[in-house]
Design a protein around this motif. Structure first.
Motif, PDB file in Angstrom:
ATOM      1  N   LEU A   1       0.650  -1.430  -0.124  1.00 15.11           N
ATOM      2  CA  LEU A   1      -0.120  -0.068  -0.009  1.00 15.11           C
ATOM      3  C   LEU A   1       0.865   1.227  -0.003  1.00 15.11           C
ATOM      4  CD1 LEU A   1      -2.740  -1.094   2.563  1.00 15.11           C
ATOM      5  CD2 LEU A   1      -3.086  -0.752  -0.119  1.00 15.11           C
ATOM      6  N   SER A   2       1.947   1.253   0.786  1.00 21.82           N
ATOM      7  CA  SER A   2       2.865   2.398   0.592  1.00 21.82           C
ATOM      8  C   SER A   2       3.394   2.566  -0.813  1.00 21.82           C
ATOM      9  CB  SER A   2       3.879   2.276   1.779  1.00 21.82           C
ATOM     10  OG  SER A   2       3.458   2.143   3.110  1.00 21.82           O
ATOM     11  N   LEU A   3       3.850   1.637  -1.405  1.00 18.90           N
ATOM     12  CA  LEU A   3       4.262   1.824  -2.529  1.00 18.90           C
ATOM     13  C   LEU A   3       3.292   2.223  -3.713  1.00 18.90           C
ATOM     14  CD1 LEU A   3       6.722  -1.619  -3.145  1.00 18.90           C
ATOM     15  CD2 LEU A   3       7.381   0.775  -3.119  1.00 18.90           C
ATOM     16  N   LEU A   4       2.210   1.619  -3.563  1.00 22.99           N
ATOM     17  CA  LEU A   4       1.003   2.572  -4.123  1.00 22.99           C
ATOM     18  C   LEU A   4       0.737   3.805  -3.926  1.00 22.99           C
ATOM     19  CD1 LEU A   4      -1.695  -0.534  -4.129  1.00 22.99           C
ATOM     20  CD2 LEU A   4      -0.578   0.342  -6.081  1.00 22.99           C
ATOM     21  N   TRP A   5       0.773   4.164  -2.776  1.00 20.57           N
ATOM     22  CA  TRP A   5       0.460   5.477  -2.282  1.00 20.57           C
ATOM     23  C   TRP A   5       1.971   6.408  -2.846  1.00 20.57           C
ATOM     24  CZ3 TRP A   5       4.304   7.992   0.738  1.00 20.57           C
ATOM     25  CH2 TRP A   5       4.059   9.191   1.195  1.00 20.57           C
ATOM     26  N   SER A   6       3.031   5.783  -2.846  1.00 19.32           N
ATOM     27  CA  SER A   6       4.203   6.857  -3.136  1.00 19.32           C
ATOM     28  C   SER A   6       4.229   6.933  -4.794  1.00 19.32           C
ATOM     29  CB  SER A   6       5.583   6.076  -2.887  1.00 19.32           C
ATOM     30  OG  SER A   6       5.762   5.026  -3.711  1.00 19.32           O
ATOM     31  N   TYR A   7       3.391   6.027  -5.639  1.00 23.68           N
ATOM     32  CA  TYR A   7       3.440   6.385  -7.086  1.00 23.68           C
ATOM     33  C   TYR A   7       1.943   7.001  -7.403  1.00 23.68           C
ATOM     34  CZ  TYR A   7       6.774   2.451  -6.688  1.00 23.68           C
ATOM     35  OH  TYR A   7       7.969   1.682  -6.588  1.00 23.68           O
ATOM     36  N   GLY A   8       1.160   7.424  -6.417  1.00 28.72           N
ATOM     37  CA  GLY A   8       0.007   8.127  -6.694  1.00 28.72           C
ATOM     38  C   GLY A   8      -0.948   7.043  -7.069  1.00 28.72           C
ATOM     39  N   LEU A   9      -0.939   5.906  -6.643  1.00 30.65           N
ATOM     40  CA  LEU A   9      -1.966   4.934  -7.132  1.00 30.65           C
ATOM     41  C   LEU A   9      -3.067   4.112  -6.000  1.00 30.65           C
ATOM     42  CD1 LEU A   9       0.420   2.741  -9.350  1.00 30.65           C
ATOM     43  CD2 LEU A   9      -1.100   4.472 -10.327  1.00 30.65           C
ATOM     44  N   LEU A  10      -2.796   4.836  -4.836  1.00 28.62           N
ATOM     45  CA  LEU A  10      -3.540   4.299  -3.823  1.00 28.62           C
ATOM     46  C   LEU A  10      -5.023   4.603  -3.920  1.00 28.62           C
ATOM     47  CD1 LEU A  10      -3.391   2.891  -1.118  1.00 28.62           C
ATOM     48  CD2 LEU A  10      -3.181   4.979  -0.019  1.00 28.62           C
ATOM     49  N   GLU A  11      -5.459   5.750  -4.551  1.00 29.49           N
ATOM     50  CA  GLU A  11      -6.696   5.940  -4.740  1.00 29.49           C
ATOM     51  C   GLU A  11      -7.663   4.921  -5.424  1.00 29.49           C
ATOM     52  OE1 GLU A  11      -7.055   9.763  -6.408  1.00 29.49           O
ATOM     53  OE2 GLU A  11      -6.343  10.809  -4.590  1.00 29.49           O
ATOM     54  N   GLN A  12      -6.806   4.363  -6.397  1.00 26.73           N
ATOM     55  CA  GLN A  12      -7.589   3.031  -7.179  1.00 26.73           C
ATOM     56  C   GLN A  12      -8.031   1.849  -6.244  1.00 26.73           C
ATOM     57  OE1 GLN A  12      -5.109   2.284 -10.531  1.00 26.73           O
ATOM     58  NE2 GLN A  12      -5.001   4.337 -11.023  1.00 26.73           N
ATOM     59  N   ILE A  13      -7.177   1.706  -5.589  1.00 22.51           N
ATOM     60  CA  ILE A  13      -7.243   0.544  -4.569  1.00 22.51           C
ATOM     61  C   ILE A  13      -8.357   0.971  -3.352  1.00 22.51           C
ATOM     62  CG2 ILE A  13      -6.186  -0.751  -2.803  1.00 22.51           C
ATOM     63  CD1 ILE A  13      -5.163  -1.607  -5.410  1.00 22.51           C
ATOM     64  N   GLN A  14      -8.417   2.423  -2.823  1.00 15.73           N
ATOM     65  CA  GLN A  14      -9.278   2.354  -2.173  1.00 15.73           C
ATOM     66  C   GLN A  14     -10.712   2.496  -2.627  1.00 15.73           C
ATOM     67  OE1 GLN A  14      -7.484   6.263  -1.174  1.00 15.73           O
ATOM     68  NE2 GLN A  14      -7.211   5.547   1.014  1.00 15.73           N
ATOM     69  N   ASP A  15     -10.879   2.649  -3.889  1.00 11.76           N
ATOM     70  CA  ASP A  15     -12.258   2.852  -4.698  1.00 11.76           C
ATOM     71  C   ASP A  15     -12.575   1.395  -4.546  1.00 11.76           C
ATOM     72  OD1 ASP A  15     -12.293   5.571  -4.934  1.00 11.76           O
ATOM     73  OD2 ASP A  15     -11.413   5.675  -7.000  1.00 11.76           O
ATOM     74  N   ALA A  16     -11.509   0.629  -5.048  1.00 15.08           N
ATOM     75  CA  ALA A  16     -11.880  -0.927  -5.206  1.00 15.08           C
ATOM     76  C   ALA A  16     -12.446  -1.557  -3.655  1.00 15.08           C
ATOM     77  CB  ALA A  16     -11.089  -1.838  -5.553  1.00 15.08           C
ATOM     78  N   GLY A  17     -11.908  -1.156  -2.752  1.00 10.06           N
ATOM     79  CA  GLY A  17     -12.460  -1.395  -1.252  1.00 10.06           C
ATOM     80  C   GLY A  17     -13.558  -0.788  -0.808  1.00 10.06           C
ATOM     81  N   ASN A  18     -14.039  -0.063  -1.465  1.00 13.10           N
ATOM     82  CA  ASN A  18     -15.389   0.858  -0.834  1.00 13.10           C
ATOM     83  C   ASN A  18     -16.483  -0.303  -0.599  1.00 13.10           C
ATOM     84  OD1 ASN A  18     -17.540   2.259  -0.296  1.00 13.10           O
ATOM     85  ND2 ASN A  18     -17.102   3.594  -2.174  1.00 13.10           N
TER      86      ASN A  18
END
Length: 115
Positions: free
Chosen positions: A67-84
């Motif tokens: 998750l930290s790597l996704l965050w550092s690449y600006g991709l964390l929001e995509q995962i958060q939307d999937a986990g909604n």
């Protein structure tokens, strides 16, 4: 005596494949941004080995690293939307199946004016 994590010994195939795919995606994102493994590790406060393990989809790598790597690449929001939870179509369907079919009065001998 330490207990063995059975998930690490017999990871479900679908989970293993999803982690491998996620790791490959993380590597692609890092390379596209021109970031070295060392730089990625420094950004999230971990070691190069953790980044390497995540990019290989290693099961024992902490979720925080992924998750930290996704965050550092600006991709964390995509995962958060999937986990909604609101996007959990199957869960919503199951919940509606458990709901009562008809409304019931609090006291069946008494009528109310609630229309």
């Amino acid at each position: 005596m330490t207990q063995t994590n059975m998930l690490l010994q017999s990871t479900p195939y679908a989970v293993e494949q999803a982690l491998i795919q996620l790791g490959a995606g993380l590597r692609t994102a890092r390379v596209r941004r021109g970031i070295t493994m060392q730089q990625a590790a420094e950004r999230i406060g971990t070691g190069v080995r953790s980044v390497r393990d995540a990019e290989r989809g290693k099961v024992s790598t902490a979720a925080a690293v992924y998750l930290s790597l996704l965050w550092s690449y600006g991709l964390l929001e995509q995962i958060q939307d999937a986990g909604n939870p609101l996007m959990d179509i199957e869960g919503l369907r199951l919940m509606t199946l458990r709901e009562p079919k008809r409304a019931q009065l609090a006291n069946p001998n008494e009528l109310d004016n609630d229309f």
